[in-house]
Write an enzyme that holds these catalytic residues in place. Structure first.
Site, short mmCIF file in Angstrom:
data_model
loop_
_atom_site.label_atom_id
_atom_site.label_comp_id
_atom_site.label_asym_id
_atom_site.label_seq_id
_atom_site.Cartn_x
_atom_site.Cartn_y
_atom_site.Cartn_z
N ASP A 1 23.63 -11.95 4.49
CA ASP A 1 23.99 -12.77 3.38
C ASP A 1 25.31 -12.66 3.17
O ASP A 1 26.09 -13.95 2.89
CB ASP A 1 23.10 -12.15 2.02
CG ASP A 1 23.73 -13.10 1.00
OD1 ASP A 1 23.51 -14.19 0.98
OD2 ASP A 1 24.10 -12.42 0.08
N LEU B 1 0.75 -1.26 0.03
CA LEU B 1 -0.12 0.03 0.05
C LEU B 1 0.83 1.27 0.09
O LEU B 1 0.35 2.40 0.06
CB LEU B 1 -1.17 -0.09 1.19
CG LEU B 1 -2.06 -1.19 1.22
CD1 LEU B 1 -2.76 -1.31 2.47
CD2 LEU B 1 -2.84 -1.28 -0.07
N HIS C 1 2.77 4.28 -1.50
CA HIS C 1 3.06 4.95 -2.84
C HIS C 1 4.43 5.19 -3.24
O HIS C 1 5.16 5.10 -2.58
CB HIS C 1 2.60 6.63 -2.48
CG HIS C 1 1.14 6.83 -2.30
ND1 HIS C 1 0.54 6.45 -0.82
CD2 HIS C 1 -0.21 7.01 -2.77
CE1 HIS C 1 -0.67 6.42 -0.78
NE2 HIS C 1 -1.00 6.67 -2.00
#
Length: 180
Positions: A144, A91, A93
């Site tokens: 990672d 949701l 923008h």
């Protein structure tokens, strides 16, 4: 016994939904209409941390990981992730980012790499999610890069530290020191 309608919210649920901007009167998730909001300068700072073994922290700081320069990779990952926040968080923008910064501060006493991200825009909606996504992606990239030597690392304390601009004004989290 009267069966309750699970689609009809009770009074308390209705009151809570009235305060949640991403939920309409019927309880449906929606994207907030920001079209009538003024364009203002908005800034957000987020932080997180990756806890690890002391040797892992030294390898990251010293740039001796086999995968390469972890801090540079994490900085780029944070910046790139901030730019794609609207694709990751349903949701959000899409907003024009003027600045995204990702910085690191080793805390040897706690065997932690602290991460700070800052995002700035001039837009109709805030930039908090972009700062939070940047800090999160940077932390995940550190994991990672160093997981081969320390799989027990913990990503911790992702949080909004401060934000300014917009209708809700300024937010500053208590007990957060300034980074130099």
């Amino acid at each position: 016994m009267k069966k309750s309608n699970t689609n009809a919210p009770n009074g308390r649920a209705r009151a809570n939904r009235a305060r949640l901007t991403h939920v309409d009167e019927g309880g449906r998730v929606r994207m907030v209409d920001v079209g009538e909001k003024p364009v203002t300068r908005r800034e957000a700072v987020a932080r997180g941390a990756v806890r690890m073994e002391a040797a892992t922290l030294e390898a990251i700081i010293g740039g001796t990981l086999k995968k390469g320069e972890a801090l540079a990779a994490a900085r780029l990952a944070g910046i790139m992730a901030a730019k794609r926040t609207h694709e990751l968080i349903p949701l959000c923008h899409q907003i024009p980012l003027e600045v995204v910064e990702v910085d690191f501060r080793p805390n040897r006493a706690r065997s932690t790499l602290e991460i700070q991200s800052r995002a700035v825009t001039e837009a109709r909606t805030g930039v908090e999610m972009e700062a939070l996504v940047a800090a999160s992606a940077a932390a995940l990239t550190i994991y990672d890069m160093a997981k081969a030597i320390d799989r027990a690392m913990v990503i911790d304390a992702i949080r909004l530290v401060r934000k300014s601009g917009g209708r809700s004004g300024e937010f500053v989290r208590a007990n957060e020191s300034e980074w130099s």
